[in-house]
Design an enzyme around this catalytic site. Structure first.
Site, PDB file in Angstrom:
ATOM      1  N   ASP A  86       0.853  -1.176   0.000  1.00 49.13           N
ATOM      2  CA  ASP A  86       0.000   0.000   0.000  1.00 49.13           C
ATOM      3  C   ASP A  86       0.901   1.242   0.000  1.00 49.13           C
ATOM      4  O   ASP A  86       2.100   1.151   0.291  1.00 49.13           O
ATOM      5  CB  ASP A  86      -0.878  -0.047   1.260  1.00 49.13           C
ATOM      6  N   ASP A  88      -0.447   5.094   0.887  1.00 46.86           N
ATOM      7  CA  ASP A  88      -0.786   6.098   1.902  1.00 46.86           C
ATOM      8  C   ASP A  88      -0.714   5.519   3.308  1.00 46.86           C
ATOM      9  O   ASP A  88      -1.266   4.450   3.589  1.00 46.86           O
ATOM     10  CB  ASP A  88      -2.184   6.650   1.653  1.00 46.86           C
ATOM     11  N   GLU A  95      -1.803  10.799   3.917  1.00 44.16           N
ATOM     12  CA  GLU A  95      -2.998  10.374   3.202  1.00 44.16           C
ATOM     13  C   GLU A  95      -3.194  11.432   2.116  1.00 44.16           C
ATOM     14  O   GLU A  95      -3.669  12.535   2.385  1.00 44.16           O
ATOM     15  CB  GLU A  95      -4.221  10.306   4.126  1.00 44.16           C
ATOM     16  N   ARG A 131     -15.636  11.183  -1.609  1.00 38.33           N
ATOM     17  CA  ARG A 131     -14.586  12.139  -1.264  1.00 38.33           C
ATOM     18  C   ARG A 131     -14.112  12.913  -2.493  1.00 38.33           C
ATOM     19  O   ARG A 131     -13.924  14.132  -2.449  1.00 38.33           O
ATOM     20  CB  ARG A 131     -13.408  11.415  -0.605  1.00 38.33           C
ATOM     21  N   SER A 174      -2.196   0.926  -4.698  1.00 34.80           N
ATOM     22  CA  SER A 174      -2.835   1.915  -3.838  1.00 34.80           C
ATOM     23  C   SER A 174      -4.267   2.203  -4.242  1.00 34.80           C
ATOM     24  O   SER A 174      -4.599   2.215  -5.433  1.00 34.80           O
ATOM     25  CB  SER A 174      -2.021   3.223  -3.881  1.00 34.80           C
ATOM     26  N   LYS A 221      -6.738  -5.154  -5.094  1.00 35.67           N
ATOM     27  CA  LYS A 221      -5.426  -5.373  -4.478  1.00 35.67           C
ATOM     28  C   LYS A 221      -5.137  -6.862  -4.346  1.00 35.67           C
ATOM     29  O   LYS A 221      -4.024  -7.321  -4.643  1.00 35.67           O
ATOM     30  CB  LYS A 221      -5.367  -4.691  -3.108  1.00 35.67           C
ATOM     31  N   ASP A 244      -2.090  -0.685   5.892  1.00 33.85           N
ATOM     32  CA  ASP A 244      -2.582  -0.189   7.174  1.00 33.85           C
ATOM     33  C   ASP A 244      -4.097  -0.140   7.295  1.00 33.85           C
ATOM     34  O   ASP A 244      -4.625  -0.031   8.400  1.00 33.85           O
ATOM     35  CB  ASP A 244      -2.048   1.227   7.422  1.00 33.85           C
ATOM     36  N   ASN A 247      -8.985  -1.686   3.443  1.00 38.30           N
ATOM     37  CA  ASN A 247      -8.919  -2.085   2.034  1.00 38.30           C
ATOM     38  C   ASN A 247      -7.689  -2.935   1.735  1.00 38.30           C
ATOM     39  O   ASN A 247      -7.572  -3.498   0.644  1.00 38.30           O
ATOM     40  CB  ASN A 247      -8.961  -0.856   1.122  1.00 38.30           C
TER      41      ASN A 247
END
Length: 297
Positions: A86, A88, A95, A131, A174, A221, A244, A247
């Protein structure tokens, strides 16, 4: 019979791995033989039996507030030949979408949605679309401004370049945007990068508030992990995945070594191998690499 290795890694900027801590850990997991020093005062390996998995919660409790991470790995196939990471809050401290929103004055609103998504409270694709929609009509220069604030996490370059130097394939995967993964991938030396494509207006001056569909999320992913392993003719047990957020859970659970890196509670609850205190250097120590073998930037 030795079948596992317990790696202890201290947050070297905050503490030192002491002989008493090493002895405590060895006793709790029924360690066998002497500890092998991977980095003086920072990381050691302790051979131990399969029953060590059952004692890992006890060890974490005994370590208490010490900034030391205990990581268990199998002796067989310990060094991985595929890295899927990943970006971020893993490879970078940021982020990146939240940073863009902050620059646009929308920081709190977007960050709240991000936090819920990363803890598994919201569907990832829906939350990303929501978002991004908030950025509609804003200047595309937000990307460049956010990039100026991006900081690599300690050990990111060493993790990628050391594994590559020993023959591993490395991929940055990502739920963020290709604008950032292309740049982060180049800085660290990743072989490839995958992320979402953020749409711009026809003159590239503004953000449209949309991303290319389908969104790259948790299922993608996992699929990329499996596809990359297949293309290299490797079992997924030969892969290291690190992340982290919620997802990342499918790929972390499927990889031979899935590392939860300073992860959200839902991830720490599900993934046993965790880096909660130390840096990305721990991902190399967990594979048995001594610090002397690290390839720095």
């Amino acid at each position: 019979m030795t079948s596992l290795v317990l790696t202890l890694v201290a947050q070297r900027e905050a503490t030192v791995l002491t002989p008493s801590t090493i002895a405590l850990a060895r006793d709790i997991v029924s360690g066998m033989g002497e500890a092998t020093v991977l980095s003086a005062g920072e990381a050691v390996d302790i051979p131990c039996p399969a029953t060590a998995w059952d004692r890992l919660p006890d060890l974490r409790e005994a370590l208490g507030t010490q900034q030391v991470d205990p990581i268990l790995t199998s002796v067989e196939g310990r060094r991985k030949m595929l890295l899927v990471s990943d970006m971020d809050s893993t490879i970078v401290a940021n982020e990146t979408l939240d940073d863009m929103a902050r620059l646009a004055g929308l920081g709190d609103k977007v960050a709240a949605i991000t936090a819920r998504s990363m803890n598994g409270e919201l569907d990832f694709a829906s939350s990303l679309n929501e978002r991004v929609a908030l950025l509609r009509g804003l200047p595309a220069t937000l990307l460049e401004q956010a990039w100026a604030d991006v900081t690599l996490n300690t050990g990111a370059v060493a993790l990628v370049r050391t594994m590559k130097a020993h023959g591993a394939r490395t991929a940055l995967v990502s739920g963020g945007f290709t604008y950032f993964t292309a740049r982060v991938g180049a800085l660290c030396g990743f072989d490839e990068h995958h992320a979402n494509t953020l749409h711009l207006s026809d003159d590239s001056a503004t953000l449209t508030g949309t991303v290319e569909q389908p969104v790259l999320g948790p299922d993608t992913k996992l699929r990329l992990l499996n596809t990359l392993a297949d293309s290299l003719k490797l079992p997924v047990s030969a892969a290291l995945a690190i992340g982290d957020g919620a997802n990342d859970l499918p790929m972390l659970g499927a990889a031979g070594l899935g590392l939860a890196f300073h992860a959200k509670p839902v991830v720490r609850h599900s993934i046993a191998s965790q880096i909660n205190h130390s840096s990305l250097r721990a991902a190399l120590f967990a594979q048995g690499y001594p610090a002397s073998a690290f390839v720095e930037g």
